[in-house]
Design a protein around this motif. Sequence first.
Motif, PDB file in Angstrom:
ATOM      1  N   THR A   1       3.338 -38.499-109.586  1.00 38.58           N
ATOM      2  CA  THR A   1       2.627 -39.397-110.506  1.00 38.58           C
ATOM      3  C   THR A   1       3.596 -40.312-111.242  1.00 38.58           C
ATOM      4  O   THR A   1       3.392 -41.529-111.323  1.00 38.58           O
ATOM      5  CB  THR A   1       1.813 -38.556-111.518  1.00 38.58           C
TER       6      THR A   1
ATOM      7  N   LYS B   1      -0.012 -49.005-101.249  1.00 39.26           N
ATOM      8  CA  LYS B   1      -1.063 -48.046-101.551  1.00 39.26           C
ATOM      9  C   LYS B   1      -0.742 -46.761-100.804  1.00 39.26           C
ATOM     10  O   LYS B   1      -0.648 -46.757 -99.569  1.00 39.26           O
ATOM     11  CB  LYS B   1      -2.423 -48.599-101.130  1.00 39.26           C
ATOM     12  N   LEU B   2      -0.545 -45.670-101.527  1.00 40.60           N
ATOM     13  CA  LEU B   2      -0.066 -44.427-100.953  1.00 40.60           C
ATOM     14  C   LEU B   2      -1.099 -43.316-101.089  1.00 40.60           C
ATOM     15  O   LEU B   2      -1.772 -43.204-102.124  1.00 40.60           O
ATOM     16  CB  LEU B   2       1.225 -43.968-101.648  1.00 40.60           C
TER      17      LEU B   2
ATOM     18  N   PHE C   1       3.035 -48.456-107.733  1.00 39.85           N
ATOM     19  CA  PHE C   1       2.261 -48.229-106.520  1.00 39.85           C
ATOM     20  C   PHE C   1       0.843 -47.779-106.862  1.00 39.85           C
ATOM     21  O   PHE C   1       0.624 -47.019-107.815  1.00 39.85           O
ATOM     22  CB  PHE C   1       2.905 -47.136-105.651  1.00 39.85           C
ATOM     23  N   LYS C   2      -0.122 -48.235-106.094  1.00 38.04           N
ATOM     24  CA  LYS C   2      -1.442 -47.622-106.126  1.00 38.04           C
ATOM     25  C   LYS C   2      -1.337 -46.311-105.357  1.00 38.04           C
ATOM     26  O   LYS C   2      -0.656 -46.236-104.336  1.00 38.04           O
ATOM     27  CB  LYS C   2      -2.477 -48.528-105.469  1.00 38.04           C
ATOM     28  N   TYR C   3      -2.022 -45.281-105.846  1.00 39.39           N
ATOM     29  CA  TYR C   3      -1.861 -43.998-105.173  1.00 39.39           C
ATOM     30  C   TYR C   3      -3.068 -43.095-105.390  1.00 39.39           C
ATOM     31  O   TYR C   3      -3.857 -43.276-106.320  1.00 39.39           O
ATOM     32  CB  TYR C   3      -0.608 -43.281-105.686  1.00 39.39           C
TER      33      TYR C   3
ATOM     34  N   CYS D   1       5.059 -42.986-108.815  1.00 37.06           N
ATOM     35  CA  CYS D   1       4.139 -44.080-108.464  1.00 37.06           C
ATOM     36  C   CYS D   1       3.970 -45.054-109.635  1.00 37.06           C
ATOM     37  O   CYS D   1       3.901 -46.275-109.431  1.00 37.06           O
ATOM     38  CB  CYS D   1       2.792 -43.513-108.035  1.00 37.06           C
ATOM     39  N   LYS D   2       3.920 -44.530-110.836  1.00 36.45           N
ATOM     40  CA  LYS D   2       3.799 -45.389-112.014  1.00 36.45           C
ATOM     41  C   LYS D   2       5.073 -46.206-112.213  1.00 36.45           C
ATOM     42  O   LYS D   2       5.020 -47.391-112.583  1.00 36.45           O
ATOM     43  CB  LYS D   2       3.493 -44.547-113.247  1.00 36.45           C
TER      44      LYS D   2
END
Length: 290
Positions: free
Chosen positions: A25, A3-4, A33-35, A28-29
Amino acid sequence: MKKLLFIVNPAAGKGAALGAVPSITQFCKQYGFKYEITKTQYKGHATALAKSAISLPYDVVVAVGGDGTVMEVANGLVGSLTPLGILPMGTGNDLSKSLNIPLKIDPALSVIARGKPKYMDAVSYGNGYFFNVASIGFDAEIARDIQKVKRWVSGKAAYYLAAFLKFITYKHKDVILEIDNAKISTRILLFAIANGTHYGGGMKVNPNGSIDDGYMEAILITPVPRFKFPFLFWKFVSGKYLDLPYVKAYRCKNVKIHSNGSLPVNGDGDIIATTPIQFSVLNRGILVLC
């Protein structure tokens, strides 16, 4: 799943940090990752955001901007177990050079994905910390004056123009330095307290420095004859100046600076205080991905 939190300074790098948002974006996708991406709104906001992120919690808090943004975010994370990530989107990005973090966005994002956290020292001054280089004298006055110069030119050109103007007008300063147990009364061109290796957009001010050894280097440069300065400048840029007769370097843990009148103190590219001031090393003060 990581999680960032990405803390973006919209003004950094003439908008380069804000322009990095689509790449963040996509990154992370791609990695699943959750961000969250948040933008700073005022000076000091990044520190408050980073402090709040510790308790949420995030696995990594990423500073997206220049050295000033990184310093603010790092100040919010000092003493915690939340690692600092850096996307160097500013003008100088000197701490990234000290940490060997790539200056292009895709390789820098790869460090966020695959890098391992390591401890980095922090250097305290009053109620805050810097992480790369602080200084007084010639270059601190450049840092103070550069905002005026940026009305006409930007980027590294602004720094070099401000440096040229300061070369013409600078008056050497009388100071008293306490470096660990030594007390020195001297006149300076500049005095730098260095944890990292580079500053001023890539000048290798501290070629023997280490960001994780529990020490800082205090670099004293006494007045250089003006006619020699242009011929010696390349030595300062390349880090080959420590053997000059005007230079002394001290490996230390504590520094105090006293002066007649208040002098501006430059820390990681911003004016952070005025003299008198005291610096102390906080060994293993913060985790950073590099």
